[in-house]
Design a protein around this motif. Structure first.
Motif, mmCIF file in Angstrom:
data_model
loop_
_atom_site.group_PDB
_atom_site.id
_atom_site.type_symbol
_atom_site.label_atom_id
_atom_site.label_comp_id
_atom_site.label_asym_id
_atom_site.label_seq_id
_atom_site.Cartn_x
_atom_site.Cartn_y
_atom_site.Cartn_z
ATOM 1 N N PHE A 1 0.835 -1.206 0.000
ATOM 2 C CA PHE A 1 0.000 0.000 0.000
ATOM 3 C C PHE A 1 0.868 1.254 0.000
ATOM 4 N N SER A 2 2.015 1.185 0.666
ATOM 5 C CA SER A 2 2.903 2.347 0.724
ATOM 6 C C SER A 2 3.369 2.756 -0.670
ATOM 7 N N LYS B 1 -9.660 1.069 5.484
ATOM 8 C CA LYS B 1 -8.846 0.783 6.674
ATOM 9 C C LYS B 1 -7.402 1.239 6.446
ATOM 10 N N SER B 2 -6.895 0.981 5.249
ATOM 11 C CA SER B 2 -5.525 1.395 4.918
ATOM 12 C C SER B 2 -5.392 2.915 4.920
ATOM 13 N N LEU B 3 -6.437 3.592 4.463
ATOM 14 C CA LEU B 3 -6.410 5.058 4.432
ATOM 15 C C LEU B 3 -6.341 5.659 5.833
ATOM 16 N N THR C 1 -1.356 -3.190 6.377
ATOM 17 C CA THR C 1 -2.472 -4.031 5.912
ATOM 18 C C THR C 1 -2.118 -4.921 4.717
ATOM 19 N N ASN C 2 -0.844 -4.938 4.326
ATOM 20 C CA ASN C 2 -0.456 -5.715 3.138
ATOM 21 C C ASN C 2 -0.867 -7.182 3.222
ATOM 22 N N GLU D 1 -3.217 -8.609 4.869
ATOM 23 C CA GLU D 1 -4.670 -8.763 4.707
ATOM 24 C C GLU D 1 -5.058 -8.649 3.238
ATOM 25 N N PHE D 2 -4.406 -7.721 2.542
ATOM 26 C CA PHE D 2 -4.726 -7.520 1.127
ATOM 27 C C PHE D 2 -4.399 -8.769 0.318
ATOM 28 N N TYR D 3 -3.192 -9.299 0.497
ATOM 29 C CA TYR D 3 -2.778 -10.450 -0.291
ATOM 30 C C TYR D 3 -3.697 -11.647 -0.041
ATOM 31 N N GLN D 4 -4.066 -11.847 1.214
ATOM 32 C CA GLN D 4 -4.949 -12.957 1.559
ATOM 33 C C GLN D 4 -6.333 -12.759 0.953
#
Length: 203
Positions: A65-66, A100-102, A134-135, A137-140
């Motif tokens: 996300f970064s 959530k990432s924001l 949150t990376n 969580e995203f990949y999953q």
């Protein structure tokens, strides 16, 4: 004024069994229009939603996300396109995770965010590491709910979709670009900017 009010894709990509072909066709169309100096506000917002949802996906898969936030300069308009795109694609869990990432950005001070955007990105970088929270969580999630599939299905069913034979796309893009009211001025500005960039690189 919208010079390109539809989502332009090739008929071949629409007929393809590969979901990404349709997403990629829209990306190619947006890039072709930008190369012809059509500006973002003159391109269909619907096309840009798909374009930036895929950009978000590619960036997070590549560097987290970064990397997405860094490469867009934390541009609020692009963030909004992704939010709207995820919502309209009914990618509910992806939309919730994006929001959530924001919130991580909200936790950073203005000084911390500026420091991150002006950093070299690599190496020791506290802000980058925080934004990548949150990376995992995203990949999953993307293994369970593939954003390419959501994006492709949304495009396929969109009422503004315009499918054109591959061989006719160039002519269509040229016709759209011909409607630019200040084309000569834009071309001159683009040339000036290009020359300035080259000059800066040499020095």
């Amino acid at each position: 004024m919208l010079l390109s009010p539809t989502i332009v894709v090739s008929k071949e990509s629409l007929a393809s069994e590969d979901s990404y072909d349709l997403v990629e066709s829209n990306i190619d169309s947006v890039n072709q229009l930008l190369e012809r100096l059509v500006e973002y506000e003159e391109i269909s917002p619907e096309a840009l939603k798909s374009y930036y949802v895929d950009y978000y996906l590619a960036q997070v898969k590549n560097g987290g996300f970064s990397q997405f936030i860094y490469n867009i300069g934390c541009d609020g308009e692009i963030i909004e396109y992704v939010q709207q795109g995820l919502a309209e694609m009914k990618a509910v869990r992806h939309a919730a995770l994006f929001d959530k990432s924001l919130t991580i950005i909200d936790r950073l001070s203005e000084e911390e965010l500026d420091r991150f955007l002006e950093s070299e990105y690599f190496g020791e970088n506290t802000e980058r590491d925080a934004l990548n929270e949150t990376n995992g969580e995203f990949y999953q999630l993307n293994e369970q709910e593939d954003l390419v599939e959501y994006n492709s299905r949304w495009l396929r069913e969109h009422p503004q979709l315009q499918a054109v034979a591959e061989d006719d796309l160039e002519d269509l893009f040229d016709e759209i670009a011909a409607k630019i009211p200040d084309l000569e001025e834009r071309a001159a500005q683009a040339l000036e900017l290009s020359q300035a960039t080259v000059s800066k690189a040499i020095t």
